[in-house]
Design a protein around this motif. Structure first.
Motif, short mmCIF file in Angstrom:
data_model
loop_
_atom_site.label_atom_id
_atom_site.label_comp_id
_atom_site.label_asym_id
_atom_site.label_seq_id
_atom_site.Cartn_x
_atom_site.Cartn_y
_atom_site.Cartn_z
N UNK A 275 -12.01 -10.90 10.27
CA UNK A 275 -12.23 -11.90 11.33
C UNK A 275 -10.94 -12.68 11.58
N UNK A 276 -10.27 -13.07 10.46
CA UNK A 276 -9.01 -13.83 10.57
C UNK A 276 -7.91 -12.99 11.21
N UNK B 299 -18.51 -9.34 2.22
CA UNK B 299 -18.37 -10.65 2.87
C UNK B 299 -16.89 -11.03 2.96
N UNK B 300 -16.15 -10.75 1.90
CA UNK B 300 -14.73 -11.10 1.91
C UNK B 300 -13.95 -10.29 2.95
N UNK B 301 -14.23 -8.97 3.00
CA UNK B 301 -13.58 -8.13 4.02
C UNK B 301 -13.91 -8.65 5.42
N UNK B 302 -15.18 -9.08 5.60
CA UNK B 302 -15.59 -9.62 6.90
C UNK B 302 -14.74 -10.83 7.29
N UNK B 303 -14.54 -11.75 6.32
CA UNK B 303 -13.72 -12.94 6.60
C UNK B 303 -12.27 -12.56 6.89
N UNK B 304 -11.71 -11.64 6.06
CA UNK B 304 -10.31 -11.24 6.24
C UNK B 304 -10.10 -10.59 7.61
N UNK C 49 -22.02 -3.16 21.98
CA UNK C 49 -21.45 -4.51 22.16
C UNK C 49 -20.63 -4.92 20.94
N UNK C 50 -21.03 -4.44 19.75
CA UNK C 50 -20.30 -4.77 18.52
C UNK C 50 -19.36 -3.61 18.19
N UNK C 51 -18.06 -3.83 18.26
CA UNK C 51 -17.14 -2.71 18.00
C UNK C 51 -16.84 -2.48 16.53
N UNK C 52 -17.08 -3.50 15.68
CA UNK C 52 -16.64 -3.37 14.29
C UNK C 52 -17.65 -4.01 13.35
N UNK C 53 -18.06 -3.26 12.32
CA UNK C 53 -19.01 -3.79 11.34
C UNK C 53 -18.50 -3.52 9.93
N UNK C 54 -18.73 -4.51 9.05
CA UNK C 54 -18.42 -4.36 7.63
C UNK C 54 -19.74 -4.46 6.89
N UNK C 55 -19.95 -3.62 5.87
CA UNK C 55 -21.22 -3.71 5.15
C UNK C 55 -21.19 -3.02 3.81
N UNK C 56 -22.32 -3.12 3.12
CA UNK C 56 -22.49 -2.40 1.86
C UNK C 56 -23.16 -1.06 2.20
N UNK D 197 -6.89 -10.93 18.75
CA UNK D 197 -7.16 -9.85 19.71
C UNK D 197 -8.54 -9.99 20.34
N UNK D 198 -9.33 -10.96 19.86
CA UNK D 198 -10.67 -11.16 20.41
C UNK D 198 -11.66 -10.08 20.00
N UNK D 199 -11.41 -9.40 18.87
CA UNK D 199 -12.34 -8.35 18.41
C UNK D 199 -13.36 -8.99 17.46
N UNK D 200 -14.66 -8.99 17.81
CA UNK D 200 -15.67 -9.58 16.92
C UNK D 200 -15.93 -8.69 15.70
N UNK D 201 -16.25 -9.33 14.58
CA UNK D 201 -16.52 -8.60 13.34
C UNK D 201 -17.89 -9.02 12.82
N UNK D 202 -18.80 -8.05 12.59
CA UNK D 202 -20.12 -8.34 12.04
C UNK D 202 -20.16 -7.90 10.58
#
Length: 680
Positions: free
Chosen positions: A329-330, A322-327, A362-369, A335-340
């Motif tokens: 995203x910020x 979750x933290x990586x996702x927030x970082x 459609x989603x170029x970048x995902x962070x997960x466990x 650059x307008x790159x969405x992060x899931x």
């Protein structure tokens, strides 16, 4: 090695084969490679008259009489009167009536057990016995006796018996896989003799020779698997040659609110150049706590996305994902790159939208466990895999995420300091990039070693920092690896601080037993500044980023290694203000001296080396914390010298193409088998 089912061995049968399977033993070969965990030297036989209370001893005696009685419900005592020509004594068994049928009156027997005295006569509480002259060839007494890890329903006596049977049946049939030149160079005994001696050593010197031979073989096969894997990747299937156009990366760097360090620029240059090559990148990014690994990984992901590919980052915990996702995203918003973010806690509707976005592109970048490696997660064009805190994942999990794409590039990151020589040996299939410079403005953390008498001063400092608008961590570390005990300790500390010490402040509690949704809620409250103090177990060790937290109090600091304390300390010192780490320790002088190293040093690698030197490799290197490969015999870094020889030999064998010589073929097959096992 013998591929016959272990059930085919004499004394085994179907039922016991099922129990052996729980130990990972399916074939006769598996049994031969199931090594003892310890040994007892029972070669010295003592006379009954010389036995000392409290000692463990082995004697050879004659059974002269039996007595059996019930001591209390469910506890029956079996006592034998025994003689050895020099004295008399007793042998005791509890709840083992069958022993009387096996040991006949007048028969000679070897007994091993703990000695007490009863009516001025020695009394042995028997842990092992063997009938003299029986068909068991002296497996349990009068020799160095092996002890194996067991599972329910199996005994040491029986396991020794079937290992001995397997050795008898395979005598002269175990193929040698090391070429004569290597055996001669290192003075190694033959493989068949090494297997015999590792199970039933005639003396300590033979055991040493067996261990040396089998460690070298094991480490050579490991290193060959890494070298072959790397060679096949470089020579084999083409990877993704990412675009040489780094315009989007330049825009990303220009939008950062800080300048990259020289080390970040150097390492990013290595990674971008590697991504442009037409073979899959496989690189380890090693950097101390706070050295800026995430920004470098983000730039690599921007390059992948800029060329039309997808990127995935896998983290070991939901809090960190979750933290990586927030970082990200910020960092990537300009650059307008969405992060899931995809974890086990992601709501169903959001999860389905993410899965759909990944497979359609459609989603170029995902962070997960590790949720990312589940079967229903698919990508349209996965071009870059980033693994954070590599040591928390197995090689198989790393490979499973890579398998979601067609030879995507791989970047693994770790903040765990491992000496370079060892890193090369462990991650021999990876190139290594090192971030050895801290970003400017990163504050060194002022560290104090405190005693229980100074606790009031520690609380005073925490109160002072909260009054300045800052926040604090109080850490209750894991005790004996038990998350349950740590959770209880943290809960008790939470109650004490809330009711007695800081009743005027809001306090949060975070431990591994909480539901993921509750953990995230607590972390979010702390991040927002709603909580003044967060009481936590070591779940905050990795990656948690709250710049407003300026003080950390660590309870029982002497129980933790310096490297782990350094990781924890890295959670403060992330903002502009002065930060403090307070190490609460007992009165043990040696432990306090060790902690003072942390108080005077902020270099993670120097701290790790000091920790290794002081505590020894056994305590410092746990596979759980450092991701070191688990070997049957070899231990790192104790066996580093053998490992270095194995690494040199593996590179030479591959460079000189020695595979074509018949004596190297067995080694080649073993290395290929290891590659398949590790999914390299």
């Amino acid at each position: 090695m013998d591929k016959r089912s272990v059930a085919a061995l004499k004394y085994v049968g179907t039922q016991r084969a099922v129990r052996l399977k729980k130990l990972g033993i399916k074939t006769v070969g598996d049994l031969l490679w199931y090594f003892p965990r310890r040994y007892e030297d029972r070669r010295l036989l003592k006379g009954l008259a010389t036995l000392v209370p409290g000692e463990k001893a082995t004697v050879r005696v004659m059974i002269k009489g039996w007595e059996e009685r019930e001591v209390r419900p469910n506890l029956r005592l079996l006592r034998a009167l025994v003689e050895d020509g020099e004295g008399r004594g007793y042998a005791l068994w509890f709840n083992q009536p069958f022993v009387r049928r096996r040991l006949k009156l007048g028969g000679e027997v070897f007994l091993t057990g703990k000695v007490n005295y009863h009516n001025f006569l020695p009394e042995i509480q028997v842990t092992d016995y063997e009938v003299a002259g029986s068909g068991e060839d002296g497996l349990h007494a009068g020799r160095i006796v092996p002890f194996y890890p067991l599972t329910g329903g199996l005994s040491q006596r029986w396991l020794r018996l079937i290992v001995h049977q397997a050795l008898k049946e395979t005598a002269g049939k175990i193929p040698e896989i090391l070429p004569p030149s290597l055996c001669t160079r290192y003075r190694l005994i033959p493989r068949c003799r090494a297997l015999e001696y590792i199970h039933f050593p005639p003396d300590p010197a033979a055991l040493h020779q067996a261990r040396r031979r089998l460690k070298y073989e094991e480490l050579l096969i490991w290193e060959l698997a890494l070298v072959l894997s790397r060679r096949e990747r470089e020579d084999g299937r083409p990877g993704i040659a990412h675009t040489r156009d780094n315009e989007m990366v330049r825009r990303f760097i220009a939008a950062l609110p800080f300048n990259l360090t020289g080390a970040q620029e150097r390492v990013l240059g290595e990674i971008l150049a590697d991504m442009e090559k037409p073979r899959p990148m496989a690189r380890l990014l090693q950097g101390d706590v706070g050295s800026g690994k995430t920004v470098v990984a983000a730039a690599a992901m921007v390059k992948a996305v800029g060329g039309g590919w997808q990127a995935a980052l896998m983290a070991p915990t939901e809090v960190l994902a979750e933290q990586h996702g927030r970082t990200l995203h910020r960092l990537l918003a300009p650059l307008g790159i969405p992060v899931a973010v995809l974890t086990g806690n992601t709501p169903r509707a959001e999860r389905e939208a993410i899965l759909s976005g990944l497979i359609t592109g459609r989603l170029p970048l995902v962070v997960g466990t590790h949720t990312l490696i589940q079967e229903n997660v698919d990508f349209k064009a996965l071009g870059l895999v980033v693994i954070d805190e590599q040591h928390r994942f197995g090689v198989g999990q790393r490979a499973a995420l890579q398998a979601k794409g067609d030879a995507p590039d791989l970047l693994v990151m770790t903040a765990t300091p491992i000496p370079r020589t060892l890193a090369l040996a462990i991650y021999g299939d990876l190139e290594i990039s090192l971030l050895d410079e801290m970003p400017p403005g990163r504050q060194p953390v002022t560290t104090y070693v405190l005693t229980e008498k100074q606790r009031a001063k520690a609380y005073q400092l925490i109160r002072k920092e909260i009054a300045r608008g800052h926040q604090a961590y109080v850490i209750c570390p894991l005790i004996d690896e038990s998350e349950g005990i740590a959770a209880e300790a943290a809960t008790a500390m939470y109650q004490k601080l809330k009711e007695e010490v800081f009743p005027e402040y809001k306090i949060g509690l975070l431990h591994g037993r909480l539901k993921p949704s509750v953990k995230e809620e607590v972390m979010e409250s702390f991040r927002r500044g709603d909580l003044a103090v967060l009481v936590a177990t070591t779940v905050v060790e990795v990656g948690v980023d709250v710049p407003n937290a300026t003080v950390m109090l660590i309870e029982g600091a002497e129980r933790l290694g310096l490297a782990q304390l350094h990781q924890l300390r890295g959670r403060v010192g992330r903002g502009p203000g002065t930060s403090y780490c307070l190490l609460m320790a007992g009165n043990d002088g040696a432990a306090r001296e060790r902690l003072k190293i942390l108080a005077t040093n902020s270099d993670g690698f120097a701290i790790a080396e000091a920790d290794l030197r002081l505590r020894g490799p056994g305590e410092f290197f746990g596979t759980r914390q450092h991701g070191l490969p688990e070997f049957r015999l070899a231990t790192l870094p104790d066996d580093l010298r053998i490992l270095e020889h194995a690494r040199e030999d593996a590179h030479r064998i591959c460079q000189e193409n020695l595979w074509q010589q018949p004596e190297y073929y067995g080694l080649y097959l073993a290395a290929k088998e290891k590659m398949d096992e590790l999914k390299l």
